[in-house]
Design a protein around this motif. Sequence first.
Motif, mmCIF file in Angstrom:
data_model
loop_
_atom_site.group_PDB
_atom_site.id
_atom_site.type_symbol
_atom_site.label_atom_id
_atom_site.label_comp_id
_atom_site.label_asym_id
_atom_site.label_seq_id
_atom_site.Cartn_x
_atom_site.Cartn_y
_atom_site.Cartn_z
ATOM 1 N N GLY A 196 -13.072 16.504 -51.867
ATOM 2 C CA GLY A 196 -13.221 15.203 -52.523
ATOM 3 C C GLY A 196 -11.938 14.417 -52.418
ATOM 4 O O GLY A 196 -10.926 14.899 -51.895
ATOM 5 N N GLY B 193 -17.337 18.982 -53.577
ATOM 6 C CA GLY B 193 -16.509 17.967 -52.902
ATOM 7 C C GLY B 193 -16.435 18.144 -51.392
ATOM 8 O O GLY B 193 -16.239 19.253 -50.899
ATOM 9 N N CYS C 40 -14.042 12.360 -44.986
ATOM 10 C CA CYS C 40 -14.834 11.148 -45.263
ATOM 11 C C CYS C 40 -16.184 11.296 -44.567
ATOM 12 O O CYS C 40 -16.444 10.638 -43.552
ATOM 13 C CB CYS C 40 -14.112 9.917 -44.740
ATOM 14 N N PHE C 41 -17.022 12.164 -45.129
ATOM 15 C CA PHE C 41 -18.252 12.570 -44.430
ATOM 16 C C PHE C 41 -19.270 11.441 -44.292
ATOM 17 O O PHE C 41 -20.200 11.524 -43.504
ATOM 18 C CB PHE C 41 -18.888 13.768 -45.136
#
Length: 415
Positions: A218, A339, A343-344
């Motif tokens: 995250g 998390g 930056c998926f």
Amino acid sequence: MNKKSIKNIDLADKRIVMRVDFNVPIENGKIMDDTRILAALPTIEYILKHNTSLVLMSHLGRPSGSGFEEKFSLKPVADHLSTLLRKTVIMAPDCIGTEVVSLVSKLNSGEIIMLENTRFHSEETGMVDTKSIPPALLREAQNDVKLKQEKMAQQLANLGGVFVNDAFGTAHRAHASTSIITKFIDTAVGGLLMEKELNFLGNAIESPDRPFVAIIGGAKISGKLDLLKSLIKKVDCLIIGGGMSYTFKKAKGKKIGKSIVENDLLGVALETIAAAEKFGKKILLPIDNVIADDFNENANVQTVSGDFPDDWEGVDIGKETIELFCEEISKAKTILWNGPMGCFEMKPFSNGTTAVCKAVANSDAVSIIGGGDSVSAVKQAGLSEKMTHVSTGGGASLEFLEGKELPGVVALNDN
Ligand code: AMP
């Protein structure tokens, strides 16, 4: 769980008031993801089988709290539930008031009514706008809101003889419909979803099969500080990825370019590493990263294992890290994942998150996915079915795993 559930009480011939978490995404009146509605179906069906009538209440979104707003109406949810149950779900015009009382009093056994959004009344949350009230009047304002919240909770309680809380996703809130209601109704128990969530998350924390591996990612450490502190004592291995890993990298003296970082938490990062050593726990951080020269899908990318160049930023874990993390995941008997690894949401930066997701799905371990963005990643990869438990509560699961008491759970009858 050490709280009563609907399985521990006699429901027959009662009218049940049940708090559900139907806070689902709706666009132009269309439900975009009905996971939370599907998750409540077993409890709804169980209750209706027991010769009862059912009053459902939920919040949806963040309305202003000063009355009905079409875009936050639960009507589309009632319609969808009606289709799923293949029976009429009556839609109430409000959640309290004389019309609601009249509609509810006419309910027959087997009938179900959906109350309108509880947050159409500001008393539901009991929040005081501290900025608009002079400090000298704050206490008075807070007491006033508390009284109003209790009045609303009492009105909700009067709608039935038994309160069931199946809204794990809002159990961390002390709202009129989640916990205050229990002051006015003797029988307050958990639903099947609540029971399932507490059992899976509780077992993971209290008596996990070992090795217990937690994967935490995250954007920031700050949102998950208490989680890291709590987990470091319980896990065998803590894997850290995502934006928060750059604060750890910087704390260890490496250059991270313009990656997301929390400079005020560099000390905390080092303390976490020291705590892992003290408790004899393994802590795995990325050994290589995908970095980009801009924060968009078309940016130039490269993979580096040492310092990042000045104008580049970390956006995902690299191939060697994926191997390292997946190797550890394959040895685990219990896995907790909260998390993403990068930056998926941007396809070129989603490889690390997808690889971790697949490794968790392919493992034989008890796998618990406990948090909003990891749940989205699992759904995006179509792997929900392969996980042991995908939590319906982002904030609530986080607080539970941090070891905090959830007001909506504490308020239920002890078993
Ligand atoms: P959280 O709500 O704390 O679980 O954070 C989830 C968000 O973290 C997602 O929207 C990710 O895109 C974001 N995130 C993960 N890795 C990075 C990164 N390297 N830089 C910026 N944001 C990230």
